[in-house]
Design a protein around this motif. Structure first.
Motif, PDB file in Angstrom:
ATOM      1  N   ALA A 248       0.837  -1.202   0.000  1.00 47.11           N
ATOM      2  CA  ALA A 248       0.000   0.000   0.000  1.00 47.11           C
ATOM      3  C   ALA A 248       0.867   1.245   0.000  1.00 47.11           C
ATOM      4  O   ALA A 248       0.577   2.239  -0.693  1.00 47.11           O
ATOM      5  N   ALA A 249       1.959   1.226   0.767  1.00 45.89           N
ATOM      6  CA  ALA A 249       2.884   2.361   0.790  1.00 45.89           C
ATOM      7  C   ALA A 249       3.545   2.541  -0.574  1.00 45.89           C
ATOM      8  O   ALA A 249       3.691   3.670  -1.065  1.00 45.89           O
ATOM      9  N   ILE A 250       3.931   1.431  -1.193  1.00 41.93           N
ATOM     10  CA  ILE A 250       4.550   1.497  -2.521  1.00 41.93           C
ATOM     11  C   ILE A 250       3.555   2.011  -3.552  1.00 41.93           C
ATOM     12  O   ILE A 250       3.892   2.831  -4.417  1.00 41.93           O
ATOM     13  N   LYS A 251       2.319   1.555  -3.457  1.00 41.35           N
ATOM     14  CA  LYS A 251       1.289   2.025  -4.392  1.00 41.35           C
ATOM     15  C   LYS A 251       1.099   3.539  -4.277  1.00 41.35           C
ATOM     16  O   LYS A 251       1.011   4.249  -5.291  1.00 41.35           O
ATOM     17  N   SER A 252       1.047   4.051  -3.060  1.00 34.25           N
ATOM     18  CA  SER A 252       0.897   5.499  -2.860  1.00 34.25           C
ATOM     19  C   SER A 252       2.072   6.246  -3.472  1.00 34.25           C
ATOM     20  O   SER A 252       1.899   7.312  -4.085  1.00 34.25           O
ATOM     21  N   ALA A 253       3.273   5.687  -3.317  1.00 37.32           N
ATOM     22  CA  ALA A 253       4.468   6.330  -3.871  1.00 37.32           C
ATOM     23  C   ALA A 253       4.431   6.335  -5.395  1.00 37.32           C
ATOM     24  O   ALA A 253       4.765   7.350  -6.030  1.00 37.32           O
ATOM     25  N   GLU A 254       4.029   5.229  -5.986  1.00 36.17           N
ATOM     26  CA  GLU A 254       3.980   5.164  -7.449  1.00 36.17           C
ATOM     27  C   GLU A 254       2.948   6.132  -8.004  1.00 36.17           C
ATOM     28  O   GLU A 254       3.187   6.805  -9.019  1.00 36.17           O
ATOM     29  N   LEU A 255       1.815   6.236  -7.337  1.00 36.23           N
ATOM     30  CA  LEU A 255       0.798   7.197  -7.771  1.00 36.23           C
ATOM     31  C   LEU A 255       1.311   8.629  -7.635  1.00 36.23           C
ATOM     32  O   LEU A 255       1.060   9.480  -8.496  1.00 36.23           O
ATOM     33  N   ALA A 256       2.036   8.910  -6.557  1.00 29.72           N
ATOM     34  CA  ALA A 256       2.582  10.253  -6.350  1.00 29.72           C
ATOM     35  C   ALA A 256       3.596  10.612  -7.431  1.00 29.72           C
ATOM     36  O   ALA A 256       3.630  11.745  -7.919  1.00 29.72           O
ATOM     37  N   ILE A 257       4.432   9.671  -7.805  1.00 33.05           N
ATOM     38  CA  ILE A 257       5.450   9.917  -8.833  1.00 33.05           C
ATOM     39  C   ILE A 257       4.795  10.288 -10.162  1.00 33.05           C
ATOM     40  O   ILE A 257       5.315  11.114 -10.914  1.00 33.05           O
ATOM     41  N   HIS A 258       3.631   9.718 -10.435  1.00 33.80           N
ATOM     42  CA  HIS A 258       2.953   9.988 -11.707  1.00 33.80           C
ATOM     43  C   HIS A 258       1.978  11.164 -11.627  1.00 33.80           C
ATOM     44  O   HIS A 258       1.353  11.512 -12.622  1.00 33.80           O
ATOM     45  N   ASP A 259       1.858  11.774 -10.459  1.00 32.01           N
ATOM     46  CA  ASP A 259       1.016  12.953 -10.283  1.00 32.01           C
ATOM     47  C   ASP A 259       1.917  14.181 -10.282  1.00 32.01           C
ATOM     48  O   ASP A 259       2.802  14.309  -9.441  1.00 32.01           O
ATOM     49  N   ASP A 260       1.713  15.083 -11.226  1.00 26.29           N
ATOM     50  CA  ASP A 260       2.642  16.207 -11.402  1.00 26.29           C
ATOM     51  C   ASP A 260       2.823  17.030 -10.128  1.00 26.29           C
ATOM     52  O   ASP A 260       3.952  17.391  -9.772  1.00 26.29           O
ATOM     53  N   LYS A 261       1.738  17.336  -9.446  1.00 26.60           N
ATOM     54  CA  LYS A 261       1.839  18.185  -8.261  1.00 26.60           C
ATOM     55  C   LYS A 261       2.567  17.463  -7.136  1.00 26.60           C
ATOM     56  O   LYS A 261       3.486  18.007  -6.508  1.00 26.60           O
ATOM     57  N   ALA A 263       4.501  14.870  -7.412  1.00 23.99           N
ATOM     58  CA  ALA A 263       5.851  14.512  -7.837  1.00 23.99           C
ATOM     59  C   ALA A 263       6.829  15.648  -7.586  1.00 23.99           C
ATOM     60  O   ALA A 263       7.992  15.416  -7.244  1.00 23.99           O
ATOM     61  N   ALA A 264       6.377  16.875  -7.757  1.00 26.06           N
ATOM     62  CA  ALA A 264       7.253  18.023  -7.537  1.00 26.06           C
ATOM     63  C   ALA A 264       7.721  18.061  -6.086  1.00 26.06           C
ATOM     64  O   ALA A 264       8.890  18.341  -5.797  1.00 26.06           O
ATOM     65  N   GLU A 265       6.816  17.765  -5.160  1.00 26.11           N
ATOM     66  CA  GLU A 265       7.183  17.735  -3.737  1.00 26.11           C
ATOM     67  C   GLU A 265       8.113  16.558  -3.456  1.00 26.11           C
ATOM     68  O   GLU A 265       9.150  16.703  -2.792  1.00 26.11           O
ATOM     69  N   ALA A 266       7.738  15.389  -3.960  1.00 24.94           N
ATOM     70  CA  ALA A 266       8.524  14.184  -3.709  1.00 24.94           C
ATOM     71  C   ALA A 266       9.937  14.310  -4.263  1.00 24.94           C
ATOM     72  O   ALA A 266      10.906  13.890  -3.632  1.00 24.94           O
ATOM     73  N   ARG A 267      10.053  14.894  -5.445  1.00 25.01           N
ATOM     74  CA  ARG A 267      11.357  15.026  -6.102  1.00 25.01           C
ATOM     75  C   ARG A 267      12.349  15.782  -5.228  1.00 25.01           C
ATOM     76  O   ARG A 267      13.487  15.342  -5.028  1.00 25.01           O
ATOM     77  N   ASP A 279      24.018  17.303  -8.705  1.00 26.45           N
ATOM     78  CA  ASP A 279      23.565  18.591  -9.231  1.00 26.45           C
ATOM     79  C   ASP A 279      22.046  18.572  -9.426  1.00 26.45           C
ATOM     80  O   ASP A 279      21.493  17.598  -9.953  1.00 26.45           O
ATOM     81  N   LYS A 280      21.383  19.633  -9.018  1.00 27.96           N
ATOM     82  CA  LYS A 280      19.925  19.678  -9.056  1.00 27.96           C
ATOM     83  C   LYS A 280      19.391  19.496 -10.475  1.00 27.96           C
ATOM     84  O   LYS A 280      18.420  18.751 -10.689  1.00 27.96           O
ATOM     85  N   ALA A 281      20.012  20.151 -11.446  1.00 27.11           N
ATOM     86  CA  ALA A 281      19.532  20.042 -12.829  1.00 27.11           C
ATOM     87  C   ALA A 281      19.678  18.618 -13.354  1.00 27.11           C
ATOM     88  O   ALA A 281      18.797  18.104 -14.055  1.00 27.11           O
ATOM     89  N   VAL A 282      20.779  17.958 -13.002  1.00 25.40           N
ATOM     90  CA  VAL A 282      20.993  16.573 -13.428  1.00 25.40           C
ATOM     91  C   VAL A 282      19.966  15.663 -12.767  1.00 25.40           C
ATOM     92  O   VAL A 282      19.380  14.783 -13.419  1.00 25.40           O
ATOM     93  N   PHE A 283      19.721  15.870 -11.470  1.00 25.26           N
ATOM     94  CA  PHE A 283      18.752  15.042 -10.762  1.00 25.26           C
ATOM     95  C   PHE A 283      17.359  15.217 -11.356  1.00 25.26           C
ATOM     96  O   PHE A 283      16.638  14.236 -11.569  1.00 25.26           O
ATOM     97  N   GLU A 284      16.966  16.448 -11.617  1.00 24.81           N
ATOM     98  CA  GLU A 284      15.625  16.687 -12.149  1.00 24.81           C
ATOM     99  C   GLU A 284      15.473  16.084 -13.542  1.00 24.81           C
ATOM    100  O   GLU A 284      14.410  15.551 -13.886  1.00 24.81           O
ATOM    101  N   SER A 285      16.533  16.138 -14.346  1.00 22.32           N
ATOM    102  CA  SER A 285      16.506  15.501 -15.655  1.00 22.32           C
ATOM    103  C   SER A 285      16.344  13.992 -15.517  1.00 22.32           C
ATOM    104  O   SER A 285      15.544  13.361 -16.222  1.00 22.32           O
ATOM    105  N   ALA A 286      17.090  13.412 -14.586  1.00 18.32           N
ATOM    106  CA  ALA A 286      17.008  11.964 -14.352  1.00 18.32           C
ATOM    107  C   ALA A 286      15.614  11.577 -13.863  1.00 18.32           C
ATOM    108  O   ALA A 286      15.042  10.567 -14.293  1.00 18.32           O
ATOM    109  N   TRP A 287      15.074  12.358 -12.949  1.00 18.16           N
ATOM    110  CA  TRP A 287      13.738  12.078 -12.411  1.00 18.16           C
ATOM    111  C   TRP A 287      12.709  12.037 -13.535  1.00 18.16           C
ATOM    112  O   TRP A 287      11.903  11.110 -13.632  1.00 18.16           O
ATOM    113  N   GLU A 288      12.718  13.062 -14.400  1.00 19.43           N
ATOM    114  CA  GLU A 288      11.741  13.112 -15.485  1.00 19.43           C
ATOM    115  C   GLU A 288      11.936  11.962 -16.465  1.00 19.43           C
ATOM    116  O   GLU A 288      10.974  11.421 -17.004  1.00 19.43           O
TER     117      GLU A 288
END
Length: 335
Positions: A248-261, A263-267, A279-288
């Motif tokens: 259930a915790a993993i499911k919530s995390a997967e849903l959050a990653i695919h929710d733009d709003k 995901a921004a907090e989680a990232r 580097d923040k720019a590298v991490f954000e690129s990798a995340w997306e």
């Protein structure tokens, strides 16, 4: 200190909550701190584990996935985060291993090459995938080890282009991801099969992203399970309600990653805790890049293990006799 404990490198800043006496401590193992583990990290930083009364401990065994799974099978840990092939190999030898949750449903391994190879092959940003595979001809390709997922993907790409992996390119085994990046930067290899964020950093430094695995660029592998949760059948079934809370915790995390709003907090929280030096720019690129490869549910697709076995039979020396559907379960999914 035991030999097993001596191998463990605990991720900095990951103390198990000491005040939550009612929580279930669950020890996860992985072979690296990786973007491939994002749902686990997200469940931690967004409080989803805490909501499910789970106290996670994440340990990294840098000696590889087999060692990380061995820690689970020996009872020193509870859940392995890694490749289905590791679980299939263990189960094929009679081990009490079962896949019980999906983390990534694309083979999120990327191929990066030096610009010189791109220019020689005449590639552009819009070149079709088979032309990109063909550009590997004659190159020295760095992978982490014989029989590893990176090795198998390199062989697949060459074969898909009509090339012979043993004659038409040189596959170089360079152990760890760190060693592979060093070999690439010193021009000892022309290309590497690697994951985000290492590939993002290399591209930012001037290399060419030949294949974007997270985006589903491997035609025959699209949708195949890449990263899963593995545990001992006895541990998973001993407290089924605990296993369901974990999922259930993993499911919530997967849903959050695919929710733009969300995901921004989680990232931001994930980077602060797990990738603070990146580097923040590298991490954000990798995340997306990785987001599209993250499962949208921990449910394991019915054909996932069969597809992995079929792939391994072609690109692995191990002989598989176990029934693929006996190596996974969806019995503990949350409602």
């Amino acid at each position: 200190m035991s030999a097993w404990k001596a191998l463990i490198v605990c991720v900095a800043g990951l103390p198990v909550c000491q005040s939550a006496a009612a929580q279930d401590k669950i020890v996860f193992t992985s072979s690296s701190v990786s973007m491939l583990n994002l749902p686990i990290y997200t469940a931690d930083v967004m409080g989803y584990f805490n909501e499910q009364k789970i106290a996670p401990e994440i340990v990294v065994l840098k000696t590889g996935g087999a060692t990380a799974l061995a820690a689970v099978l020996s009872g020193n840990a509870n859940v392995y985060i890694g490749s289905p092939s590791t679980a299939l190999g263990a189960a094929n030898k009679g081990a009490d291993a079962v896949v019980f949750g999906a983390i990534m449903t694309e083979v999120a391994l990327n191929i990066v090459v030096h610009k010189a190879a791109v220019e020689k092959a005449g590639l552009t940003a819009t070149s079709p995938i088979l032309d990109r595979f063909r550009a590997l001809k004659g190159l020295k390709i760095g992978v982490t080890g014989a029989g590893s997922a990176t090795h198998q993907v390199a062989q697949y790409a060459l074969k898909a282009a009509g090339l012979n992996p043993e004659r038409d390119a040189t596959i170089v085994f360079v152990n760890s991801n760190e060693d592979m990046s060093a070999a690439y930067m010193s021009n000892r290899v022309d290309a590497v099969v690697t994951a985000n964020p290492a590939s993002d950093q290399l591209v930012r430094d001037g290399s060419f992203l030949l294949v974007d695995g997270a985006a589903g660029a491997y035609p025959a592998l699209k949708g195949m399970a890449h990263i899963v949760l593995v545990g001992k059948k006895r541990w998973i079934s001993a407290e089924p309600e605990r296993t369901t809370r974990l999922l259930a915790a993993i499911k919530s995390a997967e849903l959050a990653i695919h929710d733009d709003k969300m995901a921004a907090e989680a990232r931001g929280l994930v980077q602060a805790k797990y990738f603070p030096q990146l580097d923040k720019a590298v991490f954000e690129s990798a995340w997306e890049s990785v987001r599209s490869a993250i499962a949208r549910s921990p449910e394991v697709a019915p054909d996932a293990m069969q597809r992995n076995v079929d792939f391994l039979r072609e690109f692995s020396d191990q002989k598989y006799t176990i029934a693929p559907d006996s190596v996974y379960t969806n019995a503990y999914l949350p409602k």
